[in-house]
Design a protein around this motif. Structure first.
Motif, PDB file in Angstrom:
ATOM      1  N   ARG A  17       0.825  -1.202   0.000  1.00 42.66           N
ATOM      2  CA  ARG A  17       0.000   0.000   0.000  1.00 42.66           C
ATOM      3  C   ARG A  17       0.863   1.256   0.000  1.00 42.66           C
ATOM      4  NH1 ARG A  17      -1.501   3.398   3.751  1.00 42.66           N
ATOM      5  NH2 ARG A  17      -0.733   2.062   5.410  1.00 42.66           N
ATOM      6  N   SER A  18       1.927   1.262   0.779  1.00 39.65           N
ATOM      7  CA  SER A  18       2.802   2.438   0.870  1.00 39.65           C
ATOM      8  C   SER A  18       3.427   2.781  -0.481  1.00 39.65           C
ATOM      9  CB  SER A  18       3.883   2.225   1.924  1.00 39.65           C
ATOM     10  OG  SER A  18       4.674   1.085   1.610  1.00 39.65           O
ATOM     11  N   GLU A  21       0.642   4.348  -2.664  1.00 42.15           N
ATOM     12  CA  GLU A  21       0.375   5.705  -2.197  1.00 42.15           C
ATOM     13  C   GLU A  21       1.481   6.665  -2.619  1.00 42.15           C
ATOM     14  OE1 GLU A  21      -2.435   4.940   1.681  1.00 42.15           O
ATOM     15  OE2 GLU A  21      -0.292   5.266   2.021  1.00 42.15           O
ATOM     16  N   GLU A  22       2.709   6.209  -2.557  1.00 41.43           N
ATOM     17  CA  GLU A  22       3.836   7.041  -2.971  1.00 41.43           C
ATOM     18  C   GLU A  22       3.747   7.372  -4.458  1.00 41.43           C
ATOM     19  OE1 GLU A  22       8.607   6.468  -3.476  1.00 41.43           O
ATOM     20  OE2 GLU A  22       7.701   5.638  -1.667  1.00 41.43           O
ATOM     21  N   LEU A  24       0.975   7.261  -6.394  1.00 41.75           N
ATOM     22  CA  LEU A  24      -0.231   8.030  -6.695  1.00 41.75           C
ATOM     23  C   LEU A  24      -0.222   9.415  -6.063  1.00 41.75           C
ATOM     24  CD1 LEU A  24      -3.040   5.340  -6.239  1.00 41.75           C
ATOM     25  CD2 LEU A  24      -2.143   6.260  -8.390  1.00 41.75           C
ATOM     26  N   ARG A  26      -1.416   9.970  -3.061  1.00 44.17           N
ATOM     27  CA  ARG A  26      -2.649  10.079  -2.275  1.00 44.17           C
ATOM     28  C   ARG A  26      -2.885   8.767  -1.520  1.00 44.17           C
ATOM     29  NH1 ARG A  26      -6.512   6.960  -4.635  1.00 44.17           N
ATOM     30  NH2 ARG A  26      -6.395   6.594  -6.879  1.00 44.17           N
ATOM     31  N   PRO A  27      -3.770   8.798  -0.534  1.00 43.29           N
ATOM     32  CA  PRO A  27      -4.101   7.559   0.187  1.00 43.29           C
ATOM     33  C   PRO A  27      -4.746   6.531  -0.747  1.00 43.29           C
ATOM     34  CG  PRO A  27      -4.844   9.475   1.411  1.00 43.29           C
ATOM     35  CD  PRO A  27      -4.418   9.963   0.055  1.00 43.29           C
ATOM     36  N   PHE A  28      -4.569   5.260  -0.412  1.00 41.60           N
ATOM     37  CA  PHE A  28      -5.093   4.175  -1.241  1.00 41.60           C
ATOM     38  C   PHE A  28      -5.517   3.026  -0.347  1.00 41.60           C
ATOM     39  CE2 PHE A  28      -4.606   0.346  -3.854  1.00 41.60           C
ATOM     40  CZ  PHE A  28      -5.313   0.705  -4.984  1.00 41.60           C
ATOM     41  N   LYS A  29      -6.692   2.442  -0.618  1.00 41.46           N
ATOM     42  CA  LYS A  29      -7.162   1.259   0.102  1.00 41.46           C
ATOM     43  C   LYS A  29      -6.857   0.040  -0.767  1.00 41.46           C
ATOM     44  CE  LYS A  29     -11.035   3.605   2.255  1.00 41.46           C
ATOM     45  NZ  LYS A  29     -12.501   3.669   2.305  1.00 41.46           N
ATOM     46  N   GLU A  49      -2.326  -3.848   4.273  1.00 36.99           N
ATOM     47  CA  GLU A  49      -1.045  -3.217   3.945  1.00 36.99           C
ATOM     48  C   GLU A  49      -0.404  -3.744   2.662  1.00 36.99           C
ATOM     49  OE1 GLU A  49       0.142  -0.546   5.606  1.00 36.99           O
ATOM     50  OE2 GLU A  49      -1.758  -0.706   6.687  1.00 36.99           O
TER      51      GLU A  49
END
Length: 59
Positions: A17-18, A21-22, A24, A26-29, A49
């Motif tokens: 996930r990290s 997110e890096e 994009l 933005r936060p990501f599920k 994760e």
């Protein structure tokens, strides 16, 4: 615009996930990944994760 990306690896691949997110910015599920997943060969292990794709060969 890219409509389809093929990813191929030997054995297994883990997507964190990290990392998404890096990339994009933005936060990501992680369960949002499954919405866009066309297909895969093998097995999948999901976690908030990471997602792990792996293939077990049986003789």
């Amino acid at each position: 615009m890219v409509a389809y990306i093929r990813v191929q690896t030997d054995g297994e691949m883990t997507i964190r996930r990290s990392t998404i997110e890096e990339m994009l910015g933005r936060p990501f599920k992680m369960n949002d990944l499954e919405i866009n997943l066309a297909s895969f060969a093998g097995r999948i292990e999901t976690d908030p994760e990471y997602v792990r794709f792996y293939f077990v060969k049986h003789l």
